[in-house]
Design an enzyme around this catalytic site. Structure first.
Site, PDB file in Angstrom:
ATOM      1  N   PRO A 187       1.362   3.057 -10.046  1.00  0.00           N
ATOM      2  CA  PRO A 187       2.434   3.530  -9.159  1.00  0.00           C
ATOM      3  C   PRO A 187       2.802   4.964  -9.509  1.00  0.00           C
ATOM      4  O   PRO A 187       2.743   5.355 -10.680  1.00  0.00           O
ATOM      5  CB  PRO A 187       3.584   2.557  -9.439  1.00  0.00           C
ATOM      6  CG  PRO A 187       3.280   1.945 -10.757  1.00  0.00           C
ATOM      7  CD  PRO A 187       1.800   1.990 -10.934  1.00  0.00           C
ATOM      8  N   HIS A 188       3.138   5.736  -8.502  1.00  0.00           N
ATOM      9  CA  HIS A 188       3.479   7.135  -8.753  1.00  0.00           C
ATOM     10  C   HIS A 188       4.444   7.629  -7.683  1.00  0.00           C
ATOM     11  O   HIS A 188       4.475   7.098  -6.577  1.00  0.00           O
ATOM     12  CB  HIS A 188       2.229   8.017  -8.803  1.00  0.00           C
ATOM     13  CG  HIS A 188       1.320   7.843  -7.640  1.00  0.00           C
ATOM     14  ND1 HIS A 188       0.430   6.799  -7.536  1.00  0.00           N
ATOM     15  CD2 HIS A 188       1.168   8.568  -6.512  1.00  0.00           C
ATOM     16  CE1 HIS A 188      -0.254   6.899  -6.402  1.00  0.00           C
ATOM     17  NE2 HIS A 188       0.184   7.960  -5.763  1.00  0.00           N
TER      18      HIS A 188
END
Length: 155
Positions: free
Chosen positions: A65-66
């Site tokens: 996730p970013h």
């Protein structure tokens, strides 16, 4: 760029169990807040928003996730190892237990992409993921993640 430049030891955590992907993203936001001083609500909101574009579960039990945040000035990371894998809507439909989140400044173009490529390349190594899954000590996990990944490592 090296993982040691974006991941602080205090941004590494082992979680026994979490109830959902959303709960995990909240845990990542809290971890980033305590390690880097980011706004945890903004971090969670940005991660959730990114997930609506497509899940960041890349397969083989790994998720990346970013998000981009207004209140940071460099790319930073947070790592979570789950003792009980969860559904993350990964591309291979396998549950996820190795999670490396990246947070980048809103205007970070190429640096964000370089960090994402570095983390992705590193966690694509089955041997690295095996080592991570075999350890529950956060200091050991940080050492494994930040060991020199360039070239061949000694066995």
């Amino acid at each position: 760029m090296e993982l040691s430049s974006i991941l602080k030891p205090e941004a590494v955590k082992v979680i026994g169990a979490t109830s959902s992907k959303k709960r995990l993203l909240h845990d990542l936001g809290d971890l980033a807040a305590s390690a880097y001083g980011v706004n945890p609500e903004a971090a969670v909101e940005a991660l959730l928003e990114r997930e609506t574009l497509g899940p960041t579960g890349v397969g083989h039990g790994v998720a990346l996730p970013h998000a981009r945040l207004a209140d940071i000035d460099r790319v930073v990371g947070a790592f979570v190892l789950l003792e009980k894998p969860i559904d993350f809507e990964a591309v291979d439909r396998q549950p996820v237990d190795v999670i490396f989140a990246l947070f980048a400044p809103e205007d970070a173009g190429v640096e964000h992409l370089k960090a994402l490529a570095l983390v992705s390349r590193s966690l694509r190594e089955a041997s690295l993921c095996t080592k991570l899954r075999a350890n529950a000590d956060t200091a050991t996990l940080h050492a494994i993640l930040t060991a020199d990944q360039g070239g061949q490592q000694a066995a």
